[in-house]
Structure formats: C-alpha cells, structure tokens
Scaffold this motif. Structure first.
Motif, PDB file in Angstrom:
ATOM      1  N   SER A 131       0.811  -1.220   0.000  1.00  0.00           N
ATOM      2  CA  SER A 131       0.000   0.000   0.000  1.00  0.00           C
ATOM      3  C   SER A 131       0.843   1.268   0.000  1.00  0.00           C
ATOM      4  N   HIS A 132       2.044   1.195  -0.578  1.00  0.00           N
ATOM      5  CA  HIS A 132       2.907   2.365  -0.687  1.00  0.00           C
ATOM      6  C   HIS A 132       2.570   3.099  -1.982  1.00  0.00           C
ATOM      7  N   ILE A 133       2.085   4.331  -1.867  1.00  0.00           N
ATOM      8  CA  ILE A 133       1.716   5.161  -3.012  1.00  0.00           C
ATOM      9  C   ILE A 133       2.765   6.253  -3.190  1.00  0.00           C
ATOM     10  N   ALA A 134       3.216   6.449  -4.431  1.00  0.00           N
ATOM     11  CA  ALA A 134       4.108   7.564  -4.748  1.00  0.00           C
ATOM     12  C   ALA A 134       3.409   8.469  -5.751  1.00  0.00           C
ATOM     13  N   LEU A 144      -5.629   5.851   1.569  1.00  0.00           N
ATOM     14  CA  LEU A 144      -5.789   4.591   0.852  1.00  0.00           C
ATOM     15  C   LEU A 144      -4.626   3.650   1.106  1.00  0.00           C
ATOM     16  N   GLY A 145      -3.519   4.168   1.633  1.00  0.00           N
ATOM     17  CA  GLY A 145      -2.337   3.351   1.849  1.00  0.00           C
ATOM     18  C   GLY A 145      -1.674   3.675   3.164  1.00  0.00           C
ATOM     19  N   SER A 146      -0.605   2.939   3.458  1.00  0.00           N
ATOM     20  CA  SER A 146       0.124   3.148   4.702  1.00  0.00           C
ATOM     21  C   SER A 146       1.313   4.075   4.522  1.00  0.00           C
ATOM     22  N   ARG A 159      10.930   4.022  -6.475  1.00  0.00           N
ATOM     23  CA  ARG A 159      11.329   2.639  -6.731  1.00  0.00           C
ATOM     24  C   ARG A 159      10.749   1.648  -5.740  1.00  0.00           C
ATOM     25  N   ASP A 160      10.394   2.096  -4.553  1.00  0.00           N
ATOM     26  CA  ASP A 160       9.816   1.197  -3.550  1.00  0.00           C
ATOM     27  C   ASP A 160       8.294   1.214  -3.560  1.00  0.00           C
ATOM     28  N   ALA A 161       7.697   2.036  -4.409  1.00  0.00           N
ATOM     29  CA  ALA A 161       6.240   2.209  -4.372  1.00  0.00           C
ATOM     30  C   ALA A 161       5.522   1.067  -5.079  1.00  0.00           C
ATOM     31  N   ASP A 162       4.389   0.683  -4.507  1.00  0.00           N
ATOM     32  CA  ASP A 162       3.542  -0.334  -5.131  1.00  0.00           C
ATOM     33  C   ASP A 162       2.645   0.278  -6.196  1.00  0.00           C
ATOM     34  N   VAL A 163       2.228   1.527  -5.960  1.00  0.00           N
ATOM     35  CA  VAL A 163       1.375   2.259  -6.906  1.00  0.00           C
ATOM     36  C   VAL A 163       2.010   3.623  -7.139  1.00  0.00           C
ATOM     37  N   VAL A 164       2.215   3.979  -8.407  1.00  0.00           N
ATOM     38  CA  VAL A 164       2.835   5.252  -8.759  1.00  0.00           C
ATOM     39  C   VAL A 164       1.836   6.078  -9.553  1.00  0.00           C
ATOM     40  N   LEU A 165       1.573   7.291  -9.109  1.00  0.00           N
ATOM     41  CA  LEU A 165       0.709   8.228  -9.807  1.00  0.00           C
ATOM     42  C   LEU A 165       1.579   9.288 -10.467  1.00  0.00           C
ATOM     43  N   VAL A 166       1.415   9.481 -11.770  1.00  0.00           N
ATOM     44  CA  VAL A 166       2.214  10.447 -12.518  1.00  0.00           C
ATOM     45  C   VAL A 166       1.320  11.626 -12.888  1.00  0.00           C
ATOM     46  N   LEU A 167       1.697  12.827 -12.419  1.00  0.00           N
ATOM     47  CA  LEU A 167       0.899  14.023 -12.655  1.00  0.00           C
ATOM     48  C   LEU A 167       1.702  15.181 -13.232  1.00  0.00           C
TER      49      LEU A 167
END
Length: 358
Positions: A158-161, A182-184, A220-228
C-alpha cells in the motif's frame, strides 16, 4: 436512482492542442493536415498566424436540440511551444482560442492539457466579464482518487508515490488522501522547495508515513505510482519501478515511457483521468474511444450543465472536487463515472483485488 437534470442554457468550449505527434493530431481536425511533417508544423505554428480550429462539437443525448452544447477548440501550438516559448506568445495563442470560444457562444471555457500550466492555471488570462474559466483539475483529482482506490486494492502493498505532488491536481489528490487514506506509506515527489515540504508537513499525522523527495528514484519502492507532472525531464521509465508496480498516468502528453510496454511486462500502466460518458455525443476525434472523455473536459461540461458560474483557476481545491463529484452524481444519466481502463490507449481491465479486505 438519480433524477435527470434539465439542460442548462449556457454553452462551453474546451481547449486542447496538438500533442507529441503534431501531424497525427492535426489530422483529427482535417485528414490532409496529417501529411505535413512535424518539423514543418513546429516552424509554421510559431511563425504564421494560424487560427484556432474547431475539432469537435459536443451534444447531450438527453435533448433534442440541434445546436451543440459545446465545442472542442484546438490551440495552434505544440507542447514544447506552450511550455518553453515566450510566455506572451503562448498566452496570445490561448487567448485567441478563447476569443473563438466566445464568438461561438461559450460562457464557460475549460483549459485542457498544457493550456493550464501555460497560463499559470488560468490566473494569467485577462479578465473577461461573463466568462467562467476552469482548469478541470478538481474533477480530475476526484477521478484520480477513484482510480487509485482500484489500483491500491490490487497492489501487493500500500505504498503510493505521487510524481508532481505539488501541482494543481497533485496537491488536491494529496489532500483528499489525507482525509481518506488509501495506503500506509505516501511518497511525494516534485521539484522541491517550500511548497513540497509544506505539503508533506500538512498531511503528516493522518495515519500515513509521508516522505518527500525531489528525485524520481524515490518511487522505486512504491507499489502504486501516480504520474501528474508535465515536466519534459521527468519521464517515468522502467528503471524507476519495482517488480509488479501499478502506474496511473494522468498526464497529457503522457509522462510514462512508451517502451515500458515491452521492457516491463510485469508493470501495468493505466491511462488516468478518463471518464465514461455514454450520454454525451462528441462529434469529432479527440483521441479516445467513443463514449470516453478526459476528466478535465468532463468538469467543463458538468459546470455548464449544473449552471456553475464561479471560475476554478489556480490550485484545485478539495471543496471544488467534492462539488464536481456531487454534480457528476446529479448527471449520472449522462455518465461521468470512472471509465473502464485504457493502457497506452488500448482497452485493458482493472487488476483483481489482491489484498484481504480491499
């Protein structure tokens, strides 16, 4: 069941511009324009008085009116020109498109793609009495959170970047996640400065472990990456992603490396900010499958249909995102819900939930 809303009397215009493949996008306006080489387009758009062009007319399917409810207008400038040319020149191109929008009868104008950052999120445009302007970023933020919800449920962790966290959409998304985590773990990436540290400090203490960085390597450690981010030097590539990462790319032109499809079959990239609009007829090619539209265009439509007359420029606010969410519910008979996903423009499926309780 949502009650259907009557048509509003106002009309809208939404501004777009050619993206990376200028010739292909100009061919959407008129096919022969696609035969002009990209280099010629770059020179011609800079040196010649090319007028704004109408790409599409937009009609609601729940009315019998022959007249359009809105138009999509092409600003004659490339992405590079909008971001790097003399600011007065870029503003002049956008102002010319707004002139055309008003001549067509639009009372609300949406700033699509890079027309928003090129105009300081609309704050640098001249005042026009009776005209409402929106960046479309608030509804984009709402749909982005909905997309993140689907991806976090399917991720291995649940790591979001968030890349571009301090931008208009990014800061709104971060604040929405602070209200409903949504994540930790949350990593915020931007060019840095006081805004990044202030945003990180603002959302600490919400139950998430919040970190900030100025380097793309931080994802690099994120499970979900959001690009904006729209920065041309911030392309997300295979070297930045862990095995099995899920990516939501909300940018136009996109900021994910197209080689990811071949280089990293373990990574899923979802095209973000896309809504389903089965009740809207877009008579023209906007580069999406029929029945779909970008969230920023949808915000422009929703504000028009809902009779909203207060501009939404500068940073998108959580309050306006929630207003747009509620407007979408009022006009649910037309759509305005999160679309089934695309990946690099091709239809795909949401990954199945992977975590217990997701």
């Amino acid at each position: 069941m949502t009650d259907q809303q009557p048509p509003a009397s106002g009309k809208f215009a939404f501004l777009v511009h050619p993206r990376t493949d200028v010739a292909a996008d100009m061919a959407r306006v008129w096919r022969p324009l696609g035969r002009i080489p990209a280099r010629t387009w770059e020179r011609g758009l800079r040196r010649l008085p090319v007028p704004p062009l109408t790409l599409a007319a937009v009609h609601r399917r729940d009315t019998a009116a022959d007249e359009p409810d809105g138009w999509i207008i092409v600003v004659p400038a490339t992405p590079r020109q909008l971001l790097t040319e003399d600011r007065r020149w870029a503003l002049g191109r956008v102002e010319g498109a707004i002139d055309k929008a008003q001549a067509l009868g639009a009372s609300i104008v949406g700033l699509g793609a890079l027309t928003a950052p090129a105009t300081g999120a609309g704050r640098m445009l001249r005042e026009r009495p009776g005209l409402t302007v929106t960046t479309g970023n608030a509804f984009t933020a709402h749909l982005t959170v909905e997309g993140l919800r689907r991806l976090v449920a399917a991720a291995s962790g649940s790591h979001i970047a968030i890349v571009g966290a301090t931008g208009s959409v990014g800061s709104c998304v971060v604040r929405m996640l602070a209200e409903e985590p949504l994540g930790s773990d949350l990593t915020l990436v931007s060019r840095g400065g006081p805004r990044l540290e202030a945003l990180a400090a603002e959302v600490r203490g919400t139950g998430m472990d919040v970190r900030s960085s100025t380097s793309m390597d931080a994802v690099r450690d994120a499970d979900v990456v959001l690009v904006l981010t729209s920065a041309t030097d911030a392309l997300l590539g295979s070297q930045h992603l862990k095995h099995g990462a899920l990516v939501l790319d909300d940018t136009q032109p996109r900021n994910t490396d197209p080689h990811l499809k071949q280089e990293r079959p373990d990574v899923l990239v979802i095209d973000g900010g896309v809504a389903s609009i089965p009740g809207i007829d877009i008579r023209g090619d906007i580069g999406l499958p029929r029945g779909l539209a970008y969230a920023c265009l949808c915000e422009t439509m929703l504000m028009t249909f809902d009779g909203q007359a207060t501009s939404s420029t500068g940073q998108a606010s959580v309050e306006h995102a929630l207003r747009m969410r509620d407007a979408a519910r009022r006009f649910a008979h037309l759509g305005f819900s999160l679309a089934d996903p695309l990946s690099f423009g091709r239809r795909t499926a949401w990954p199945a939930p992977a975590r217990v309780g997701a």
